[in-house]
Motif scaffolding. Structure first.
Motif, PDB file in Angstrom:
ATOM      1  N   ILE A 247      12.736  -1.500   2.813  1.00 58.54           N
ATOM      2  CA  ILE A 247      13.894  -0.945   2.089  1.00 58.54           C
ATOM      3  C   ILE A 247      13.476  -0.117   0.869  1.00 58.54           C
ATOM      4  O   ILE A 247      13.869   1.046   0.751  1.00 58.54           O
ATOM      5  N   PRO A 248      12.679  -0.644  -0.083  1.00 60.79           N
ATOM      6  CA  PRO A 248      12.312   0.211  -1.219  1.00 60.79           C
ATOM      7  C   PRO A 248      11.445   1.390  -0.810  1.00 60.79           C
ATOM      8  O   PRO A 248      11.533   2.462  -1.421  1.00 60.79           O
ATOM      9  N   LEU A 249      10.629   1.217   0.229  1.00 58.59           N
ATOM     10  CA  LEU A 249       9.796   2.327   0.687  1.00 58.59           C
ATOM     11  C   LEU A 249      10.663   3.504   1.118  1.00 58.59           C
ATOM     12  O   LEU A 249      10.336   4.663   0.821  1.00 58.59           O
ATOM     13  N   LEU A 250      11.758   3.236   1.808  1.00 61.17           N
ATOM     14  CA  LEU A 250      12.648   4.316   2.242  1.00 61.17           C
ATOM     15  C   LEU A 250      13.229   5.061   1.048  1.00 61.17           C
ATOM     16  O   LEU A 250      13.315   6.298   1.059  1.00 61.17           O
ATOM     17  N   PHE A 251      13.607   4.332   0.021  1.00 60.40           N
ATOM     18  CA  PHE A 251      14.141   4.976  -1.187  1.00 60.40           C
ATOM     19  C   PHE A 251      13.047   5.792  -1.879  1.00 60.40           C
ATOM     20  O   PHE A 251      13.312   6.910  -2.355  1.00 60.40           O
ATOM     21  N   PHE A 252      11.835   5.248  -1.960  1.00 61.65           N
ATOM     22  CA  PHE A 252      10.740   5.979  -2.605  1.00 61.65           C
ATOM     23  C   PHE A 252      10.446   7.276  -1.846  1.00 61.65           C
ATOM     24  O   PHE A 252      10.228   8.329  -2.452  1.00 61.65           O
ATOM     25  N   CYS A 253      10.424   7.182  -0.515  1.00 64.12           N
ATOM     26  CA  CYS A 253      10.139   8.383   0.281  1.00 64.12           C
ATOM     27  C   CYS A 253      11.242   9.426   0.117  1.00 64.12           C
ATOM     28  O   CYS A 253      10.954  10.636   0.030  1.00 64.12           O
ATOM     29  N   ALA A 254      12.492   8.979   0.060  1.00 67.95           N
ATOM     30  CA  ALA A 254      13.589   9.923  -0.150  1.00 67.95           C
ATOM     31  C   ALA A 254      13.458  10.616  -1.498  1.00 67.95           C
ATOM     32  O   ALA A 254      13.755  11.813  -1.640  1.00 67.95           O
ATOM     33  N   ALA A 255      12.979   9.866  -2.508  1.00 68.80           N
ATOM     34  CA  ALA A 255      12.830  10.431  -3.844  1.00 68.80           C
ATOM     35  C   ALA A 255      11.758  11.515  -3.905  1.00 68.80           C
ATOM     36  O   ALA A 255      11.752  12.346  -4.836  1.00 68.80           O
ATOM     37  N   LEU A 256      10.861  11.537  -2.930  1.00 67.84           N
ATOM     38  CA  LEU A 256       9.816  12.560  -2.921  1.00 67.84           C
ATOM     39  C   LEU A 256      10.361  13.949  -2.636  1.00 67.84           C
ATOM     40  O   LEU A 256       9.707  14.951  -2.935  1.00 67.84           O
TER      41      LEU A 256
ATOM     42  N   ILE B 283       2.728   9.525  -5.727  1.00 69.33           N
ATOM     43  CA  ILE B 283       3.163  10.904  -5.477  1.00 69.33           C
ATOM     44  C   ILE B 283       4.352  11.253  -6.370  1.00 69.33           C
ATOM     45  O   ILE B 283       4.441  12.367  -6.912  1.00 69.33           O
ATOM     46  N   ILE B 284       5.279  10.304  -6.531  1.00 66.87           N
ATOM     47  CA  ILE B 284       6.390  10.534  -7.464  1.00 66.87           C
ATOM     48  C   ILE B 284       5.862  10.773  -8.874  1.00 66.87           C
ATOM     49  O   ILE B 284       6.365  11.619  -9.618  1.00 66.87           O
ATOM     50  N   HIS B 285       4.807  10.048  -9.227  1.00 66.38           N
ATOM     51  CA  HIS B 285       4.240  10.122 -10.571  1.00 66.38           C
ATOM     52  C   HIS B 285       3.666  11.494 -10.889  1.00 66.38           C
ATOM     53  O   HIS B 285       3.954  12.066 -11.951  1.00 66.38           O
TER      54      HIS B 285
ATOM     55  N   CYS C 169       0.842  -1.203   0.000  1.00 64.17           N
ATOM     56  CA  CYS C 169       0.000   0.000   0.000  1.00 64.17           C
ATOM     57  C   CYS C 169       0.875   1.249   0.000  1.00 64.17           C
ATOM     58  O   CYS C 169       0.656   2.179  -0.797  1.00 64.17           O
ATOM     59  N   TRP C 170       1.834   1.278   0.896  1.00 66.88           N
ATOM     60  CA  TRP C 170       2.696   2.451   1.008  1.00 66.88           C
ATOM     61  C   TRP C 170       3.602   2.595  -0.211  1.00 66.88           C
ATOM     62  O   TRP C 170       3.916   3.722  -0.617  1.00 66.88           O
ATOM     63  N   TRP C 171       4.036   1.464  -0.808  1.00 67.71           N
ATOM     64  CA  TRP C 171       4.762   1.566  -2.085  1.00 67.71           C
ATOM     65  C   TRP C 171       3.908   2.293  -3.120  1.00 67.71           C
ATOM     66  O   TRP C 171       4.372   3.187  -3.821  1.00 67.71           O
ATOM     67  N   GLY C 172       2.645   1.833  -3.254  1.00 69.15           N
ATOM     68  CA  GLY C 172       1.751   2.400  -4.260  1.00 69.15           C
ATOM     69  C   GLY C 172       1.506   3.881  -4.036  1.00 69.15           C
ATOM     70  O   GLY C 172       1.495   4.668  -4.995  1.00 69.15           O
ATOM     71  N   LEU C 173       1.325   4.280  -2.777  1.00 71.49           N
ATOM     72  CA  LEU C 173       1.100   5.690  -2.469  1.00 71.49           C
ATOM     73  C   LEU C 173       2.333   6.524  -2.807  1.00 71.49           C
ATOM     74  O   LEU C 173       2.228   7.578  -3.435  1.00 71.49           O
ATOM     75  N   ALA C 174       3.506   6.031  -2.407  1.00 73.22           N
ATOM     76  CA  ALA C 174       4.734   6.789  -2.665  1.00 73.22           C
ATOM     77  C   ALA C 174       5.001   6.935  -4.161  1.00 73.22           C
ATOM     78  O   ALA C 174       5.356   8.029  -4.641  1.00 73.22           O
TER      79      ALA C 174
ATOM     80  N   ALA D 264       7.919   7.562 -12.807  1.00 72.89           N
ATOM     81  CA  ALA D 264       8.731   8.776 -12.716  1.00 72.89           C
ATOM     82  C   ALA D 264       9.030   9.429 -14.056  1.00 72.89           C
ATOM     83  O   ALA D 264       9.475  10.578 -14.097  1.00 72.89           O
ATOM     84  N   ILE D 265       8.779   8.737 -15.158  1.00 73.04           N
ATOM     85  CA  ILE D 265       9.276   9.178 -16.459  1.00 73.04           C
ATOM     86  C   ILE D 265       8.735  10.534 -16.899  1.00 73.04           C
ATOM     87  O   ILE D 265       9.430  11.308 -17.565  1.00 73.04           O
ATOM     88  N   ASP D 266       7.503  10.862 -16.511  1.00 75.72           N
ATOM     89  CA  ASP D 266       6.879  12.079 -17.042  1.00 75.72           C
ATOM     90  C   ASP D 266       7.274  13.340 -16.282  1.00 75.72           C
ATOM     91  O   ASP D 266       7.690  14.335 -16.891  1.00 75.72           O
ATOM     92  N   ASP D 267       7.127  13.326 -14.954  1.00 73.43           N
ATOM     93  CA  ASP D 267       7.249  14.565 -14.192  1.00 73.43           C
ATOM     94  C   ASP D 267       8.359  14.584 -13.160  1.00 73.43           C
ATOM     95  O   ASP D 267       8.755  15.667 -12.714  1.00 73.43           O
TER      96      ASP D 267
END
Length: 320
Positions: free
Chosen positions: A309-318, A59-61, A51-56, A258-261
């Motif tokens: 682990i991937p969630l932390l990277f996704f959140c940092a990317a925000l 937001i990146i999208h 769930c949190w992967w999808g949300l993060a 991430a590709i668009d924005d």
């Protein structure tokens, strides 16, 4: 095998040591909390993290983050706890005869006589209705996805009776949150969420095959199917394939999102998530011993960290 008395004080055999249910919960609530696996929180994490992967990734999208996303994150956490509990209750209702014949599961509340089937049904409905109340606060498309999620949840307990791949059905159910949380943020289901969902299914095949190796002897005696029994001595080779599928599909989901924005730096940082996750899965493979149930349980539980682990990277990317 025949059923035996539960372990002292009604504690379930594979519960975590000194868990809060057995230590602090009122005695009258313990059987129902055990039925919901509240004494074994790893399942809630495995349901929540997609769930949190999808949300993060959502937001990146679209590069849009607001207070509603905080509620989505909290709602997903509460919903995951409730729906994991409802799903496990349903699983134990349908598997009550099997559970009484398996060493690891015979101390569960229904076969141990702590909870009646009728009581379990009522408890399942209470948890489901509370989760539905949370779901109603999301976009209508997310609500529809949440209702549709009941289908794989309902089918999963029966899958081990008709297929060697019941872990696929578990993956379909446990990773649905990737679709739902993305849609709760954006209002629409899109390709990155679907690819992320497939990555989650591959991850579930990885960790639940390890988990199923705890019960292969009992499962063979009672005729229950699993990928652990199907793969046997070839388990490590299959787990490597699931590792590669998880990392590859999650990487594609990140690129699509991430590709668009998103900035190049955000995409690179987010791609570090599946890369690091893959290393953690490889660490599990190095320690795998399918003949050691305690080791299998330890590795299975370590997948909370795998998913964080991937969630932390996704959140940092925000924030780049």
């Amino acid at each position: 095998m025949t059923n035996t008395s539960p372990v002292p004080d009604g504690q379930v055999a594979d519960a975590e040591d000194r868990n809060w249910v057995d230590l602090y919960a009122p005695a009258s609530t313990r059987p129902y909390l055990r039925l919901s696996r509240a004494d074994r929180p790893i399942g809630t994490w495995l349901l929540l993290l997609p769930c949190w992967w999808g949300l993060a990734l959502a937001i990146i999208h679209d590069q849009q983050m607001g207070w509603q996303d905080a509620w989505i994150a909290i709602g997903c956490a509460a919903g995951a706890w409730l729906m994991r509990g409802a799903g496990c209750t349903w699983n134990d209702i349908t598997d009550r005869d099997f559970d009484g014949q398996v060493e690891r599961t015979r101390s569960r509340p229904i076969p141990a006589g702590q909870v009646s089937v009728k009581g379990a049904v009522v408890w399942m409905c209470v948890q489901s209705l509370l989760a539905f109340g949370i779901l109603l606060t999301f976009y209508v498309n997310a609500i529809l996805l949440g209702i549709l999620a009941l289908l794989p949840v309902a089918i999963y307990p029966f899958a081990k009776r008709f297929t060697w791949w019941p872990q696929v059905f578990l993956g379909l159910a446990f990773n649905w949150g990737a679709l739902l949380a993305w849609t709760a943020h954006t209002g629409a289901l899109e390709a990155p969420a679907v690819v992320l969902y497939l990555a989650g299914i591959a991850w579930t095949l990885f960790y639940d095959t390890i988990y199923a190796h705890q019960d292969t002897e009992d499962d063979a005696l009672i005729g229950v199917k699993s990928t652990a029994r199907l793969f046997g001595e070839q388990t490590a080779a299959w787990l490597r394939r699931f590792l590669m599928a998880t990392v590859g599909l999650m990487g594609i989901a990140v690129i699509f999102a991430a590709i668009d924005d998103a900035s190049v730096m955000a995409m690179v940082l987010a791609l570090g998530g599946p890369w690091a996750m893959g290393w953690h899965m490889a660490w599990q493979l190095r320690g795998l011993d399918i003949e050691n149930p305690a080791k299998c349980l330890q590795l299975f539980r370590s997948n909370r960290d795998t998913g964080i682990i991937p969630l932390l990277f996704f959140c940092a990317a925000l924030f780049v």
